[in-house]
Scaffold this motif. Structure first.
Motif, PDB file in Angstrom:
ATOM      1  N   PRO A 148      15.662  -9.292  -2.681  1.00 57.18           N
ATOM      2  CA  PRO A 148      16.336  -8.225  -1.920  1.00 57.18           C
ATOM      3  C   PRO A 148      15.723  -6.851  -2.204  1.00 57.18           C
ATOM      4  CG  PRO A 148      17.944  -9.699  -2.934  1.00 57.18           C
ATOM      5  CD  PRO A 148      16.606 -10.080  -3.500  1.00 57.18           C
ATOM      6  N   GLY A 149      15.549  -6.081  -1.150  1.00 53.16           N
ATOM      7  CA  GLY A 149      15.047  -4.715  -1.290  1.00 53.16           C
ATOM      8  C   GLY A 149      13.551  -4.594  -1.404  1.00 53.16           C
ATOM      9  N   TRP A 150      12.836  -5.731  -1.461  1.00 57.11           N
ATOM     10  CA  TRP A 150      11.376  -5.668  -1.644  1.00 57.11           C
ATOM     11  C   TRP A 150      10.709  -4.931  -0.488  1.00 57.11           C
ATOM     12  CZ3 TRP A 150       7.306  -7.200   1.339  1.00 57.11           C
ATOM     13  CH2 TRP A 150       6.053  -7.227   0.743  1.00 57.11           C
ATOM     14  N   GLY A 151      11.119  -5.238   0.750  1.00 54.38           N
ATOM     15  CA  GLY A 151      10.456  -4.640   1.901  1.00 54.38           C
ATOM     16  C   GLY A 151      10.510  -3.131   1.895  1.00 54.38           C
ATOM     17  N   ALA A 152      11.697  -2.577   1.625  1.00 55.19           N
ATOM     18  CA  ALA A 152      11.845  -1.118   1.612  1.00 55.19           C
ATOM     19  C   ALA A 152      11.019  -0.488   0.509  1.00 55.19           C
ATOM     20  CB  ALA A 152      13.316  -0.749   1.449  1.00 55.19           C
ATOM     21  N   GLN A 153      10.870  -1.210  -0.594  1.00 51.24           N
ATOM     22  CA  GLN A 153      10.177  -0.652  -1.751  1.00 51.24           C
ATOM     23  C   GLN A 153       8.653  -0.776  -1.649  1.00 51.24           C
ATOM     24  OE1 GLN A 153      11.616  -2.207  -5.457  1.00 51.24           O
ATOM     25  NE2 GLN A 153       9.962  -1.315  -6.664  1.00 51.24           N
ATOM     26  N   GLU A 154       8.160  -1.862  -1.044  1.00 54.53           N
ATOM     27  CA  GLU A 154       6.730  -2.171  -1.116  1.00 54.53           C
ATOM     28  C   GLU A 154       5.952  -1.958   0.182  1.00 54.53           C
ATOM     29  OE1 GLU A 154       4.910  -3.088  -3.796  1.00 54.53           O
ATOM     30  OE2 GLU A 154       6.708  -2.685  -4.995  1.00 54.53           O
ATOM     31  N   THR A 155       6.640  -1.743   1.298  1.00 56.73           N
ATOM     32  CA  THR A 155       5.943  -1.678   2.580  1.00 56.73           C
ATOM     33  C   THR A 155       4.889  -0.588   2.617  1.00 56.73           C
ATOM     34  OG1 THR A 155       7.776  -2.645   3.826  1.00 56.73           O
ATOM     35  CG2 THR A 155       6.250  -1.255   5.051  1.00 56.73           C
ATOM     36  N   GLN A 156       5.215   0.591   2.112  1.00 57.57           N
ATOM     37  CA  GLN A 156       4.242   1.686   2.150  1.00 57.57           C
ATOM     38  C   GLN A 156       2.995   1.362   1.324  1.00 57.57           C
ATOM     39  OE1 GLN A 156       4.355   4.315   4.138  1.00 57.57           O
ATOM     40  NE2 GLN A 156       6.247   3.436   4.943  1.00 57.57           N
ATOM     41  N   ARG A 157       3.202   0.760   0.160  1.00 60.22           N
ATOM     42  CA  ARG A 157       2.054   0.393  -0.676  1.00 60.22           C
ATOM     43  C   ARG A 157       1.157  -0.613   0.052  1.00 60.22           C
ATOM     44  NH1 ARG A 157       0.212  -3.308  -4.416  1.00 60.22           N
ATOM     45  NH2 ARG A 157       1.907  -4.727  -3.902  1.00 60.22           N
ATOM     46  N   LEU A 158       1.776  -1.594   0.699  1.00 57.13           N
ATOM     47  CA  LEU A 158       0.992  -2.600   1.410  1.00 57.13           C
ATOM     48  C   LEU A 158       0.221  -1.990   2.569  1.00 57.13           C
ATOM     49  CD1 LEU A 158       3.383  -5.684   1.550  1.00 57.13           C
ATOM     50  CD2 LEU A 158       1.448  -5.295   0.034  1.00 57.13           C
ATOM     51  N   LEU A 159       0.859  -1.083   3.312  1.00 56.03           N
ATOM     52  CA  LEU A 159       0.162  -0.448   4.431  1.00 56.03           C
ATOM     53  C   LEU A 159      -0.991   0.424   3.948  1.00 56.03           C
ATOM     54  CD1 LEU A 159       3.197   0.424   6.710  1.00 56.03           C
ATOM     55  CD2 LEU A 159       1.319  -1.126   7.267  1.00 56.03           C
ATOM     56  N   GLY A 160      -0.848   0.996   2.773  1.00 57.42           N
ATOM     57  CA  GLY A 160      -1.941   1.781   2.209  1.00 57.42           C
ATOM     58  C   GLY A 160      -3.099   0.930   1.730  1.00 57.42           C
TER      59      GLY A 160
END
Length: 729
Positions: free
Chosen positions: A238-250
């Protein structure tokens, strides 16, 4: 401007501040003007492409561009896209259900492409059939933003544009429905748009651009699944998407570079540009700088990338891409927690402007299963441990008796193949195996290998020196292979009358690792081993400790003559190719990590702490084989005497926390006798190359694999030594 703008990567704009200035102050290359020139010169019909390009944000400037951006901004805002989130979730769950039944699952063919077809046309308002033809049209037209394409490519883009525009819903269709599509929204607000803008072509242009979101999703899946298993496990929490999405897009956004042009002479952040001069912004390097700045300042990561550009032409689909990553990956990770990539079967498309996977074959689960009448694929660690450790229940493949029976049935002389099978530890059993292994371990044990440290060190120095002199550096042919060859020929005692010929045929020695070869392959293996054995001789005494072959000749186990001992050493030499494969795979894995995460690889402490994880993920062998001695049950599988258990090494190793307990070297009585030597070399070779070449970088997606059924083996791993590191602003 021509394609030569990408020929000098050192001239690319890499610092974030300069990148922002270039993207703000210079103009986009205008493909619409280029198309007009082509049409005037050659009379070529590119009408569909010209209309599409003329109605893109790329072709707009000034007040017209600002007006369109103001109109579409509410639709592409987080709140504007929120009504589409249920559709995206529904599509993700639908794709997962379809993936469960895929015969040979592929995360591009079976996940990201279907997601694109299920989601993007609906949001944008196109009545596009979910066919491969229509996806390929969108993929082809995506090159619209690439400047100065060839005429055949432009014709292909024109055909694609014509097909896609034909999918636009007719006026009135879909209007008033909820949620409102972009096309319906634009038609409703047509009076707010610039005169002459065609909503149909404009929406198709955005559809084409939206494929970069699904490409970035595929790229992110590749990155997560290529790393430690805990990365994928975390993605389902839970909450992984909100936390990690920006890092992955970078890290994994498909854009590599953006190009801008000075339409007039001007100064940009103190740097003069003459009229017509182009500037290439290196998005990957700029993102690396921003991550480094963010780490130093201990800031959050939301603004730590430039993957969507900057300035007036920043991609309008930022929140759409974020929503796709944030939604799709957690659903996939929860539905398929045990996905394992088949790394050597993955494929990428790379252009100067972008990179993205085109194929990501995978295994979906860890359920052991029968794959043929006599073969079971073992994927769960419990069954694997039992099979490897219970020598009374499972034997190595009985190749000597198999080949003897085959020779008698076919009338073929297979004496040399039988000799090899009799002296290959992974085909041996009983007292002969035990006696030989004891002798070998008196030579290859950890304590006994200490005198060979100087040989390894000298081989490393030579390999690094020769690698540095290569005009086109390659970490396989210039490092892993020569290092293995130098170390193993000396330690094992490979001495030949014709070293050049021996080296030419030696790679074929690896084929002996696969049991149950066809007669054609058996003939080839026998011919290779026969020739190799004829070239071998016991090494003459030299400085330093005696080699393994000398050791064996001096202390031969009962029942093994000199020809047998040469065969033992030759088989071990063939198996030693797995060392260079594992080393190459590990170097690729490390170099694929973000710059800031791989800097520690030059330190001995980092390698000691991570070596098990690296070997588990990067080991060369795909399978280990055992044969059931009796009828028995293995988990839920009923196996008959003579059935082969094929242990799926990489699926099993994903279940080994931080690599602890991996099965890359096997276990039990048949654990690889060369494991300690291999680990010793890996622990020295990995940090040595990063100490010598601290700015080592991959030639992006230029690596290739041998098409080997039993081994993950890179054939080439091109690299770059002296890429200029940007200063951080």
């Amino acid at each position: 401007m021509t394609r030569h703008v990408w020929s000098d990567p050192d001239s690319f704009v890499k610092t974030p501040a300069m990148a922002v200035a270039v993207l703000r102050d210079l103009e986009l290359p205008r493909i619409d003007r280029y198309l007009d020139e082509i049409a005037e010169r050659g009379g070529v019909d590119l009408d569909a492409l010209r209309r599409l390009s003329a109605n893109t944000l790329v072709a707009m400037s000034g007040e017209a561009h600002l007006k369109v951006r103001r109109v579409i901004a509410p639709f592409f805002s987080q709140s504007g896209l929120a009504p589409w989130r249920p559709l995206m979730k529904e599509a993700c769950h639908s794709v997962c259900e379809e993936l469960k039944t895929a015969r040979d699952p592929d995360l591009v063919r079976d996940v990201t492409i279907p997601l694109f077809l299920k989601v993007m046309p609906r949001i944008l308002g196109l009545d596009m059939p979910p066919t491969r033809e229509h996806f390929q049209a969108a993929e082809t037209a995506q090159r619209l933003t690439e400047p100065y394409l060839s005429l055949p490519t432009l014709k292909a883009l024109n055909r694609a544009a014509s097909l896609l525009v034909s999918t636009c819903a007719q006026t009135g269709e879909g209007e008033g429905s909820a949620p409102e599509s972009l096309l319906a929204y634009l038609r409703r607000r047509k009076d707010d748009l610039p005169d002459g803008l065609e909503p149909d072509s404009f929406v198709v242009g955005l559809l084409v651009g939206s494929n970069s979101a699904t490409q970035s999703l595929a790229f992110a899946l590749h990155g997560l699944l290529s790393g430690p298993a805990q990365l994928w496990a975390a993605a389902g929490t839970p909450g992984w998407g909100a936390q990690e999405t920006q890092r992955l897009l970078g890290l994994y956004q498909s854009t590599r570079t953006l190009v801008r042009v000075a339409n007039e002479a001007r100064d940009v952040a103190g740097c003069p540009y003459h009229q017509g001069q182009s500037a290439v912004v290196d998005i990957v390097a700029a993102n690396a700088c921003l991550r480094a700045d963010s780490l130093r300042a201990d800031r959050g990561t939301r603004q730590s990338h430039m993957s969507f550009g900057s300035g007036a032409h920043r991609c309008p689909g930022v929140f759409l891409s974020e929503m796709l990553i944030e939604t799709a990956i957690p659903i996939l990770a929860r539905t398929f927690p045990d996905i394992t990539l088949k790394t050597d079967e993955g494929r990428f498309v790379v252009t100067p402007m972008m990179q993205a996977p085109t194929a990501l074959p995978c295994s979906l689960d860890k359920t052991s299963r029968r794959v043929s009448a006599r073969l079971c694929d073992i994927r769960d660690m419990g069954s694997a441990h039992r099979i490897l450790k219970d020598n009374d229940a499972f034997a190595p493949p009985p190749m000597e008796s198999h080949l003897t029976a085959l020779s008698q049935a076919s009338g073929e002389d297979m004496d040399q193949a039988i000799r090899i099978a009799r002296n290959a530890l992974f085909f041996m059993d009983g007292a002969r195996h035990e006696a030989l292994k004891q002798v070998l371990m008196r030579f290859l044990g950890a304590a006994q290998l200490q005198p060979w440290q100087s040989v390894v060190a000298a081989a490393l120095d030579t390999a690094l020196q020769e690698l540095s002199a290569m005009a086109r550096p390659d970490l396989v042919s210039g490092y892993s292979d020569p290092l293995r060859r130098s170390i193993m020929t000396r330690i094992l005692g490979i001495s030949c009358r014709d070293p050049q010929r021996f080296d030419a045929i030696a790679p074929h020695l690896q084929d002996v690792l696969e049991p149950w070869l066809s007669m054609r392959k058996l003939r080839r293996v026998q011919a290779v081993f026969t020739e190799a054995l004829s070239l071998m001789q016991v090494p003459a005494a030299s400085e330093g400790p005696p080699s393994l072959l000398e050791h064996l000749v001096a202390d031969a186990p009962a029942g093994l003559d000199e020809a047998d001992l040469k065969a033992v050493v030759l088989v071990l030499y063939g198996a030693s190719f797995n060392l260079s494969h594992t080393l190459s795979n590990a170097l690729l894995s490390i170099l694929s990590q973000p710059v800031e995460e791989r800097t520690a690889a030059s330190g001995q402490a980092w390698v000691e702490a991570n070596i098990d994880e690296l070997v588990a993920r990067c080991s060369g062998p795909k399978f280990i084989y055992r044969v059931a001695r009796t009828d028995q049950s293995v988990g839920d599988l009923a196996m008959k005497a003579g059935d082969t258990a094929r242990l799926n090494v990489h699926v099993l190793n994903r279940q080994a926390p931080a690599g602890k307990g991996h099965v890359s070297f096997g276990k039990g009585l048949h654990r690889c006798v060369g494991a300690t030597l291999s680990m010793m070399v890996l622990k020295e070779a990995i940090p040595a190359i990063f100490r010598r070449f601290p700015n080592l970088a991959l030639d992006v997606q230029a690596h290739r694999y041998h098409p080997m059924s039993e081994t993950v083996a890179l054939s080439t791993l091109p690299c770059i030594f002296s890429r200029t590191e940007p200063n951080h602003d």
